[in-house]
Design an enzyme around this catalytic site. Sequence first.
Site, PDB file in Angstrom:
ATOM      1  CD  GLN A 105      -2.970   1.182   2.084  1.00  0.00           C
ATOM      2  OE1 GLN A 105      -1.836   1.891   3.595  1.00  0.00           O
ATOM      3  NE2 GLN A 105      -4.093   1.217   2.235  1.00  0.00           N
ATOM      4  CE1 TYR A 176      -2.195   9.468   6.842  1.00  0.00           C
ATOM      5  CE2 TYR A 176      -3.729   7.385   6.308  1.00  0.00           C
ATOM      6  CZ  TYR A 176      -3.492   7.871   7.087  1.00  0.00           C
ATOM      7  OH  TYR A 176      -2.823   7.396   8.120  1.00  0.00           O
ATOM      8  NE  ARG A 228      -8.789  -0.023   3.166  1.00  0.00           N
ATOM      9  CZ  ARG A 228      -8.962   0.154   4.107  1.00  0.00           C
ATOM     10  NH1 ARG A 228      -7.229   0.475   5.152  1.00  0.00           N
ATOM     11  NH2 ARG A 228      -9.365  -0.310   5.298  1.00  0.00           N
ATOM     12  N   GLY A 320      -9.567  -6.694   9.497  1.00  0.00           N
ATOM     13  CA  GLY A 320      -7.931  -6.074  10.315  1.00  0.00           C
ATOM     14  C   GLY A 320      -7.796  -6.416  11.719  1.00  0.00           C
ATOM     15  NE  ARG A 321     -11.435  -3.031  13.946  1.00  0.00           N
ATOM     16  CZ  ARG A 321     -12.424  -2.043  14.443  1.00  0.00           C
ATOM     17  NH1 ARG A 321     -13.012  -1.217  15.605  1.00  0.00           N
ATOM     18  NH2 ARG A 321     -13.264  -2.286  13.222  1.00  0.00           N
TER      19      ARG A 321
END
Length: 374
Positions: A105, A176, A228, A320-321
């Site tokens: 990424q 971002y 993404r 993810g988590r």
Amino acid sequence: MINENYAPLFESYTIGKGIQLKNRIVMAPMTNWSSHPDGTVTDAEVKYYQRRSNGVGMVITACTNVTRNGKGFHGEFAADRDEMIPSLRRVASAIKENGAKAILQIFHGGRQAPPELVDGDVVSASAVPLEGAGKPVPRALTETEIESIIRDFGETTRRAIEAGYDGVELHGANGYLIQQFFSPHSNRRNDRWGGTLEKRLTFPLALVDEVKRVVAEYAKESFLVGYRFSPEEAETPGITMADTLALIDTLAEKDLDYLHVSLQDFRSTPRRGVEDTRSRLEIIQERVGDRVPVIGVGSIYSANDALEALETGVPLIALGRELIIDPEWVQKVEQGRESEIVTKINKNHQHELEIPDPLWQAIINSPGWFPGIE
């Protein structure tokens, strides 16, 4: 034996131009703050990826900066110069040795870069700070700098190819730089890089074109390019669901290999911009899913959550988590042991779970981020 209900999670899937994923489960990109100060990866980070790439079909790494002044975090691994290729290769190899595909990424932190990491030169589309007290006012990038950053994304893509990755993901989410150019909050320019919705798309689309150009030039075999995005922003003005539908319509025409939605919860519904009570994931899948594969993500903990997310129609789901909490999630479901899945973090299991110290500190000091940390 696998419970037949969960068999759809384990169907193989062909993505891009012939890349075969062994199942529908992807490891989501998550920052771990664990690299050396020079941007090379640590042994702890490599072990963390190795452990979690055993079961999934594809791993998307934490984001890596394409330019020195794009560094968004302490302890982030770097990809902004060729000396980083051996470090990048360590992560790719650790992921691929267990049969998962490795996606790097790539990003630029923009106005979210900590000033001390970028010599105080925080940049963005416009001189508009993040909302909140004490946030630095970024400097608006010049046209020449914008074009240079676009080339930097291309150069980092070349490094990813040389380091043995199977693809790159443009990180246009989570506020971002790529998102800063698309957002009416952070982009107040009135040149070709901003103003109207169409002009706010100029930078993201130029990045896609440059990355695809580099892939065509350097990749000897199939190499994925994903994107993404975050569907909405809380700020006013900010990205609305209507803006996002325009973004993904345009991206779907770019022959990308996948789109990856950044969501805290895959069931969440739109805030504004569309009159629709369905989840954002369902709306996005319906809009572009027949043109480009969509990866869904967000609060998927149990095997039933994963099935429910898959039933929205998306072909791939990212954990993810949950893969931090239980690195053996995939194997447990595959072996019919889904009742043994752990869905809350155990405060005593850091070493057993091979979680690097900086990530562990962030987890235990951020109540409400991970189930089990109140």
